[in-house]
Design a protein around this motif. Structure first.
Motif, PDB file in Angstrom:
ATOM      1  N   PRO A 194       0.814  -1.209   0.000  1.00  0.00           N
ATOM      2  CA  PRO A 194       0.000   0.000   0.000  1.00  0.00           C
ATOM      3  C   PRO A 194       0.855   1.269   0.000  1.00  0.00           C
ATOM      4  O   PRO A 194       1.910   1.304   0.650  1.00  0.00           O
ATOM      5  N   VAL A 195       0.420   2.251  -0.739  1.00  0.00           N
ATOM      6  CA  VAL A 195       1.042   3.586  -0.674  1.00  0.00           C
ATOM      7  C   VAL A 195      -0.016   4.475  -0.037  1.00  0.00           C
ATOM      8  O   VAL A 195      -1.085   4.697  -0.596  1.00  0.00           O
ATOM      9  N   TYR A 196       0.288   4.961   1.163  1.00  0.00           N
ATOM     10  CA  TYR A 196      -0.731   5.693   1.920  1.00  0.00           C
ATOM     11  C   TYR A 196      -0.754   7.182   1.597  1.00  0.00           C
ATOM     12  O   TYR A 196      -1.804   7.769   1.372  1.00  0.00           O
ATOM     13  N   PHE A 197       0.418   7.764   1.639  1.00  0.00           N
ATOM     14  CA  PHE A 197       0.488   9.225   1.471  1.00  0.00           C
ATOM     15  C   PHE A 197       1.667   9.569   0.580  1.00  0.00           C
ATOM     16  O   PHE A 197       2.583   8.768   0.393  1.00  0.00           O
ATOM     17  N   ILE A 198       1.641  10.798   0.100  1.00  0.00           N
ATOM     18  CA  ILE A 198       2.843  11.335  -0.540  1.00  0.00           C
ATOM     19  C   ILE A 198       3.136  12.727   0.037  1.00  0.00           C
ATOM     20  O   ILE A 198       2.218  13.482   0.374  1.00  0.00           O
ATOM     21  N   GLY A 199       4.429  13.003   0.169  1.00  0.00           N
ATOM     22  CA  GLY A 199       4.861  14.297   0.714  1.00  0.00           C
ATOM     23  C   GLY A 199       5.192  15.253  -0.427  1.00  0.00           C
ATOM     24  O   GLY A 199       5.914  14.897  -1.350  1.00  0.00           O
ATOM     25  N   VAL A 200       4.633  16.447  -0.328  1.00  0.00           N
ATOM     26  CA  VAL A 200       4.890  17.436  -1.387  1.00  0.00           C
ATOM     27  C   VAL A 200       5.482  18.726  -0.821  1.00  0.00           C
ATOM     28  O   VAL A 200       5.266  19.814  -1.348  1.00  0.00           O
ATOM     29  N   GLY A 201       6.201  18.611   0.276  1.00  0.00           N
ATOM     30  CA  GLY A 201       6.814  19.810   0.856  1.00  0.00           C
ATOM     31  C   GLY A 201       7.178  19.550   2.298  1.00  0.00           C
ATOM     32  O   GLY A 201       6.890  18.483   2.853  1.00  0.00           O
ATOM     33  N   GLU A 202       7.825  20.551   2.903  1.00  0.00           N
ATOM     34  CA  GLU A 202       8.326  20.388   4.268  1.00  0.00           C
ATOM     35  C   GLU A 202       7.330  20.839   5.339  1.00  0.00           C
ATOM     36  O   GLU A 202       7.546  20.612   6.517  1.00  0.00           O
ATOM     37  N   ALA A 203       6.269  21.506   4.899  1.00  0.00           N
ATOM     38  CA  ALA A 203       5.343  22.061   5.884  1.00  0.00           C
ATOM     39  C   ALA A 203       4.389  20.991   6.409  1.00  0.00           C
ATOM     40  O   ALA A 203       4.229  19.930   5.802  1.00  0.00           O
ATOM     41  N   VAL A 204       3.773  21.319   7.523  1.00  0.00           N
ATOM     42  CA  VAL A 204       2.945  20.342   8.236  1.00  0.00           C
ATOM     43  C   VAL A 204       1.780  19.825   7.379  1.00  0.00           C
ATOM     44  O   VAL A 204       1.378  18.663   7.497  1.00  0.00           O
ATOM     45  N   ASP A 205       1.272  20.657   6.496  1.00  0.00           N
ATOM     46  CA  ASP A 205       0.128  20.235   5.676  1.00  0.00           C
ATOM     47  C   ASP A 205       0.522  19.551   4.380  1.00  0.00           C
ATOM     48  O   ASP A 205      -0.340  19.189   3.590  1.00  0.00           O
ATOM     49  N   ASP A 206       1.825  19.436   4.147  1.00  0.00           N
ATOM     50  CA  ASP A 206       2.271  18.940   2.837  1.00  0.00           C
ATOM     51  C   ASP A 206       2.301  17.419   2.752  1.00  0.00           C
ATOM     52  O   ASP A 206       3.260  16.825   2.262  1.00  0.00           O
ATOM     53  N   LEU A 207       1.272  16.810   3.258  1.00  0.00           N
ATOM     54  CA  LEU A 207       1.161  15.348   3.157  1.00  0.00           C
ATOM     55  C   LEU A 207      -0.246  15.045   2.647  1.00  0.00           C
ATOM     56  O   LEU A 207      -1.227  15.433   3.275  1.00  0.00           O
ATOM     57  N   GLU A 208      -0.319  14.364   1.523  1.00  0.00           N
ATOM     58  CA  GLU A 208      -1.617  14.117   0.896  1.00  0.00           C
ATOM     59  C   GLU A 208      -1.842  12.625   0.732  1.00  0.00           C
ATOM     60  O   GLU A 208      -0.898  11.883   0.444  1.00  0.00           O
ATOM     61  N   PRO A 209      -3.089  12.197   0.877  1.00  0.00           N
ATOM     62  CA  PRO A 209      -3.375  10.784   0.596  1.00  0.00           C
ATOM     63  C   PRO A 209      -2.997  10.478  -0.852  1.00  0.00           C
ATOM     64  O   PRO A 209      -3.154  11.330  -1.733  1.00  0.00           O
ATOM     65  N   PHE A 210      -2.497   9.304  -1.064  1.00  0.00           N
ATOM     66  CA  PHE A 210      -2.022   8.958  -2.403  1.00  0.00           C
ATOM     67  C   PHE A 210      -3.214   8.672  -3.318  1.00  0.00           C
ATOM     68  O   PHE A 210      -4.096   7.884  -2.980  1.00  0.00           O
TER      69      PHE A 210
END
Ligand SMILES: Nc1nc2c(ncn2[C@@H]2O[C@H](COP(=O)(O)OP(=O)(O)OP(=O)(O)O)[C@@H](O)[C@H]2O)c(=O)[nH]1
Length: 471
Positions: free
Chosen positions: A441-457
């Motif tokens: 499973p791929v759960y999330f992807i990170g698109v930056g260093e900030a706290v909100d920069d994590l999105e469901p894949f």
């Protein structure tokens, strides 16, 4: 009448001005002492006028006013002048006394026999600093105008700062994957320009897809689909991109899953592993923010006992996200810390315990052994713990990420992936190859260093971003 007054001031007797002015006070004599002619001055003035050694920095009155006044008081033409002035209606000139023979001309300006008229401030500065360093008196640059007048230029209106448009989540992902997508689409367009789809172009396309890290399996899927749709026909770059996005979505769809939390387990233990610098600690912070933001009680454990900065970094994330924190001293046993963390989280009734681990290269066997130990210790406390083993993968890595998954999966039983740094110059193709091979499973992807920069894949978004499609 006024003309006769002016003549009286600037002439002595009836002779022309040039002849009447004593040589010592002629402008040319003042300007150059060397060329000065022997003075033909009136007796009594000689001693004062002859030794003049003026400094050229100082303002000079061409006709020395002091000399003029002295001559007047010494019985010169002042008497005639006074009479003429009185006749012209001017107020009488007061006679100068011997002691007071250097008149105050203007407030702040004093005449001296040696230097002529010099502002007082200049003289004071001169006496303190020496003549050469005497400051040049500054004049006010702007006149002060009466009320109702203005010289001010129109005040420039500052340009309105246009806020940078906030990119949508998909745009950020697309930007991150631009390197992969633009290289790929450029090559594909070049490949199919004026060429039909045949065995040769299909083979070349397969090579391009493999070079983009998509893996042999996915590359063959794409060429197979393209072949069955358009064999022997003209093909455009858009045709290939569309088919490529569809096939990649089919590979990624099954692995795009939410991270399952079993809250019957208190705590649900998430162990985070991966090569150093892949974004473990940052991802833990982002996950903690999501979980505690939804009301869950979260504890963060600093199992990276190798780096003081990593412990500190996790503590900061705990503070920021309102999570509990447990750490130990540098170099302490990480498995022991994991044990303590579990006990404390259970006692505190925490919903989720997230354990950070030291980053390690997959070829460091002693570190991999430590990771195994952590998993073993947790398993003793709860046979199902750790309930999730998350591995972070750095999207800029490329092929090596496949290797990392293989090893961490064997050692720590990785159960799901998070790909980070998809905002930079990512090479996301490898995630497709990993998904095809490991089906993790791929759960999330990170698109930056900030706290909100994590999105469901999202498989569909990711596939279209790689294929260079705009939506
Ligand atoms: N651009 C970008 N940077 C990220 C992302 N995730 C993490 N980083 C940065 O990557 C660097 C390493 O992140 P860490 O969270 O310290 O990585 P780590 O795996 O814990 O590192 P070690 O403790 O050395 O093993 C930091 O500068 C993070 O800010 C991401 O999604 N995008």
């Amino acid at each position: 009448m006024a003309l006769s007054f002016i003549k009286r001031v600037f002439t002595f007797g009836d002779a022309p001005v040039e002849e009447q002015v004593p040589a010592a006070v002629k402008p040319e004599a003042l300007a150059s002492p060397e060329t000065r002619e022997p003075a033909t001055v009136q007796p009594g003035l000689e001693a004062e006028l002859e030794p003049k050694t003026r400094d050229e920095h100082l303002p000079v009155s061409p006709v020395d006013p002091v000399a003029a006044f002295e001559m007047e008081t010494a019985g010169g033409p002042a008497g005639d002048l006074a009479a003429d002035m009185a006749a012209d209606g001017f107020p009488p000139i007061e006679a100068e006394t011997a002691e007071d023979d250097v008149p105050a001309i203007l407030p702040g300006i004093e005449a001296t026999a040696e230097f002529g008229m010099v502002p007082l401030a200049l003289l004071e500065a001169e006496s303190e600093a020496g003549v050469d360093e005497a400051p040049i008196a500054e004049l006010p640059s702007e006149p002060v105008l009466p009320k109702g007048f203005s010289t001010s230029k129109p005040v420039p209106v500052p340009e309105l700062a246009v806020p940078e448009p906030k990119l949508t989540w998909f745009q950020r992902l697309r930007t991150g994957l631009l390197r992969t997508s633009s290289q790929l689409t450029g090559q594909i367009t070049a490949l199919f320009t004026k060429r039909k789809l045949d065995e040769g172009t299909l083979e070349e396309l397969e090579d391009l897809l493999i070079q983009a890290d998509l893996g042999v399996e996915t590359a063959m899927r794409i060429t197979g689909a393209l072949s069955s749709e358009r064999y022997g026909k003209d093909v455009t770059g858009e045709d290939v991109s569309r088919i490529m996005a569809d096939e990649i979505t089919k590979v990624l769809g099954p692995v795009a899953k939410p991270l399952q939390l079993d809250l019957n387990h208190k705590p649900h233990v998430i162990l985070v592993v991966g090569v150093n610098g892949t974004g473990k600690t940052t991802t833990i912070g982002k996950l903690a923010a999501k979980l505690s933001g939804s009301g869950l009680k979260v504890m963060l454990a600093a199992g990276d006992t190798f780096r003081a900065a990593a412990i500190e970094q996790l503590k900061i994330w705990a503070d920021r996200t309102g999570s509990e924190f447990i750490g130990t001293k540098l170099g302490a046993d990480a498995a022991g810390l994991a044990y303590d963390a579990y006990e404390q989280a259970r006692a505190n009734k925490s919903d989720v315990l997230i354990i950070d681990t030291a980053g390690r290269l997959q070829n460091r066997t002693e570190l991999m052994a430590e990771l195994e130990k952590i998993v073993r210790v947790l398993g003793k406390l709860d046979p199902d713990a750790p309930h999730t083993v998350l591995q972070t993968l750095d999207a800029t890595t490329g092929q090596n990420a496949m290797n990392q998954v293989e090893i961490f999966r064997n050692v720590a039983g990785v159960s799901g992936l998070i790909m980070t740094k998809l905002d930079g110059t990512a090479r996301g193709g490898i995630l497709v190859a990993i998904a095809a091979k490991h089906k993790l499973p791929v759960y999330f992807i990170g698109v930056g260093e900030a706290v909100d920069d994590l999105e469901p894949f999202e498989a569909h978004d990711f596939a279209r971003a790689i294929a260079g499609l705009t939506q």
